[in-house]
Design a protein around this motif. Structure first.
Motif, mmCIF file in Angstrom:
data_model
loop_
_atom_site.group_PDB
_atom_site.id
_atom_site.type_symbol
_atom_site.label_atom_id
_atom_site.label_comp_id
_atom_site.label_asym_id
_atom_site.label_seq_id
_atom_site.Cartn_x
_atom_site.Cartn_y
_atom_site.Cartn_z
ATOM 1 N N ARG A 1 1.249 15.192 121.845
ATOM 2 C CA ARG A 1 1.957 14.085 122.489
ATOM 3 C C ARG A 1 0.970 13.139 123.181
ATOM 4 O O ARG A 1 1.137 11.923 123.137
ATOM 5 N N ARG A 2 -0.070 13.694 123.790
ATOM 6 C CA ARG A 2 -1.084 12.871 124.462
ATOM 7 C C ARG A 2 -1.837 12.018 123.441
ATOM 8 O O ARG A 2 -2.012 10.808 123.631
ATOM 9 N N SER A 3 -2.278 12.621 122.340
ATOM 10 C CA SER A 3 -2.998 11.870 121.311
ATOM 11 C C SER A 3 -2.097 10.825 120.660
ATOM 12 O O SER A 3 -2.533 9.701 120.386
ATOM 13 N N GLU A 4 -0.845 11.182 120.438
ATOM 14 C CA GLU A 4 0.115 10.230 119.863
ATOM 15 C C GLU A 4 0.298 9.027 120.794
ATOM 16 O O GLU A 4 0.297 7.872 120.342
ATOM 17 N N ALA A 5 0.442 9.286 122.080
ATOM 18 C CA ALA A 5 0.605 8.197 123.054
ATOM 19 C C ALA A 5 -0.628 7.287 123.057
ATOM 20 O O ALA A 5 -0.498 6.059 123.128
ATOM 21 N N LEU A 6 -1.818 7.876 122.962
ATOM 22 C CA LEU A 6 -3.041 7.075 122.940
ATOM 23 C C LEU A 6 -3.095 6.213 121.682
ATOM 24 O O LEU A 6 -3.378 5.012 121.760
ATOM 25 N N LEU A 7 -2.822 6.795 120.530
ATOM 26 C CA LEU A 7 -2.831 6.032 119.278
ATOM 27 C C LEU A 7 -1.851 4.858 119.359
ATOM 28 O O LEU A 7 -2.172 3.742 118.958
ATOM 29 N N ASN A 8 -0.669 5.116 119.895
ATOM 30 C CA ASN A 8 0.330 4.055 120.023
ATOM 31 C C ASN A 8 -0.111 2.988 121.018
ATOM 32 O O ASN A 8 0.061 1.795 120.764
ATOM 33 N N SER A 9 -0.688 3.402 122.138
ATOM 34 C CA SER A 9 -1.095 2.435 123.154
ATOM 35 C C SER A 9 -2.241 1.549 122.672
ATOM 36 O O SER A 9 -2.382 0.411 123.111
ATOM 37 N N LEU A 10 -3.045 2.062 121.740
ATOM 38 C CA LEU A 10 -4.163 1.300 121.181
ATOM 39 C C LEU A 10 -3.753 0.492 119.950
ATOM 40 O O LEU A 10 -4.583 -0.181 119.349
ATOM 41 N N ASP A 11 -2.473 0.612 119.573
ATOM 42 C CA ASP A 11 -1.923 -0.119 118.429
ATOM 43 C C ASP A 11 -2.665 0.199 117.136
ATOM 44 O O ASP A 11 -2.950 -0.683 116.323
#
Length: 90
Positions: free
Chosen positions: A24-34
């Motif tokens: 979930r943390r890595s997914e959130a980072l990928l999404n936040s970085l577009d």
């Protein structure tokens, strides 16, 4: 730190599961970085866990597989950002 495989995915691919905090943390980072990426849920796809294991040689998730054939297992946010910058994805 990234390790390498012989196959190169068309886009960043993360093998993980919704119950996994690191996923979930890595997914959130990928999404936040577009970042353009694909999620493969090891709980919903019966072959996904075997594919992730074949890439990394480990049973841990997330396994993030990059377009240059390298991968990271349970990457820190900093390691993941560094690799994405190296690839020009961010």
């Amino acid at each position: 730190m990234s390790e390498s495989t012989t196959a190169n995915p068309a886009k960043v691919t993360m093998y993980g599961a919704d119950w996994c905090r690191d996923c979930r943390r890595s997914e959130a980072l990928l999404n936040s970085l577009d970042v353009e990426w694909e999620k493969v849920d090891v709980e919903k796809d019966p072959t996904a866990a075997d594919r992730a294991h074949a890439i990394s040689g480990r049973l841990n998730i997330p396994v993030v597989h990059f377009t240059d054939g390298t991968f990271q297992v349970e990457p820190s946010d900093n390691d993941l950002k560094t690799k994405l910058a190296e690839l020009g994805a961010i």
